[in-house]
Design an enzyme around this catalytic site. Structure first.
Site, PDB file in Angstrom:
ATOM      1  N   ARG A  37       0.750  -1.385   0.096  1.00 23.70           N
ATOM      2  CA  ARG A  37      -0.050   0.068   0.141  1.00 23.70           C
ATOM      3  C   ARG A  37       0.874   1.437   0.000  1.00 23.70           C
ATOM      4  O   ARG A  37       0.641   2.255  -0.764  1.00 23.70           O
ATOM      5  CB  ARG A  37      -1.072  -0.137   1.013  1.00 23.70           C
ATOM      6  CG  ARG A  37      -1.814  -1.149   1.145  1.00 23.70           C
ATOM      7  CD  ARG A  37      -2.920  -1.035   2.075  1.00 23.70           C
ATOM      8  NE  ARG A  37      -4.032  -2.148   2.270  1.00 23.70           N
ATOM      9  CZ  ARG A  37      -4.755  -2.214   3.144  1.00 23.70           C
ATOM     10  NH1 ARG A  37      -5.231  -1.181   4.073  1.00 23.70           N
ATOM     11  NH2 ARG A  37      -5.784  -3.312   2.872  1.00 23.70           N
ATOM     12  N   ASP A 138     -15.947   8.279   8.789  1.00 26.14           N
ATOM     13  CA  ASP A 138     -14.777   7.433   8.756  1.00 26.14           C
ATOM     14  C   ASP A 138     -13.597   8.069   8.502  1.00 26.14           C
ATOM     15  O   ASP A 138     -13.658   9.434   8.684  1.00 26.14           O
ATOM     16  CB  ASP A 138     -14.822   6.642   7.467  1.00 26.14           C
ATOM     17  CG  ASP A 138     -14.065   5.263   7.555  1.00 26.14           C
ATOM     18  OD1 ASP A 138     -14.499   4.184   7.945  1.00 26.14           O
ATOM     19  OD2 ASP A 138     -12.783   5.389   7.552  1.00 26.14           O
TER      20      ASP A 138
END
Length: 272
Positions: A37, A138
């Protein structure tokens, strides 16, 4: 392109930074995930290695790259009506409530959870959209953008009943074939905002009848879990409930909660 090396020191420093920023605990078995990532960010910014990238974000604490760093290391596994028994409990709880029913989805990800909540409450209140409110948050800005767009691949709804698909989605045509969009009157019931559960102050207006905080605590250490659950307590209405993930046990963390079964928790102050 040659693989950029991720040294032990790099991984240790990444683990320290994401814990400080988001409370996420990275175990050694996450090393390959971290590499896959973050290597994209290192390459996108044309740094020679992880160490140079990490020095850059360390000395620029307010740079936009911090959000990319955080977004890259958060996990967003979700689906419509995940842990479906919770939505049955939610509907039963809403049916017994008085006044406007208010829910917080505290880890909304790409929107499947808060929209599943909206569908459930729409069924309870028979399309009286002013009878309920849903706040969804979030830490990851990328997933929130997806959630606000409310557009999904039809294959993501393969486990959803035909009635749900018909009642709450619009099917795409032409270039949009194979896509669906949550109907605007439903999507408008969900208000999205970025919230970091580690922040001292949350931009959250309670109190809530129900809080969904599912499959989030597993990424935090015990002290962080205790602190977050303690902050949930004053945000719940009398007889309010909290939903946890199937692998989480909040009574082992909080002295304020008791189990109602099926990973649903109530406040001890309300227990009769």
């Amino acid at each position: 392109m040659n693989r950029i090396p991720l040294t032990d020191a790099d991984f240790k420093f990444i683990s320290k930074l994401i814990y400080q920023r988001a409370g996420i605990v990275l175990s050694d078995n996450k090393r390959e995930m971290v590499y896959n990532r973050l290597a994209r960010r290192v390459q996108a910014l044309d740094f020679d290695d992880f160490a140079e990238y990490l020095r850059f974000i360390e000395v620029n604490p307010n740079h936009d790259e911090w959000q990319n760093f955080t977004n890259s290391l958060t996990t967003n596994l979700t689906s419509f009506f995940r842990e479906s028994h919770h939505f049955k409990v939610l509907k039963e709880h809403a049916e017994q409530s008085r006044g406007a029913y208010k829910v917080w989805s505290a880890a909304a990800s790409t929107g499947e959870e808060p929209y599943s909540i909206a569908f459930s409450l729409t069924e309870v209140y028979q399309n009286k959209y002013d009878a309920f409110q849903i706040f969804a948050s979030d830490i990851d800005t990328n997933v929130l953008e997806t959630a606000q767009n409310a557009i999904y691949k039809l294959e993501q709804l393969r486990d959803v009943s035909p009635e749900i698909l018909q009642n709450f989605f619009l099917r795409g045509t032409g270039a949009r074939a194979g896509m669906v969009k949550v109907k605007p009157e439903i999507a408008n019931k969900v208000k999205f905002s970025q919230v970091n559960l580690l922040d001292n102050d949350w931009a959250v207006q309670g109190p809530f009848d129900a809080i969904f905080c599912r499959n989030v605590m597993i990424y935090f250490d015990k002290d962080t879990q205790e602190r977050i659950l303690k902050k949930f307590v004053p945000l719940l209405k009398p007889n309010g409930i909290i939903f946890a993930g199937h692998s989480e046990n909040f009574t082992q963390i909080s002295k304020d909660l008791y189990s109602k079964g099926q990973t649903v928790y109530g406040l001890l102050r309300d227990k009769k």
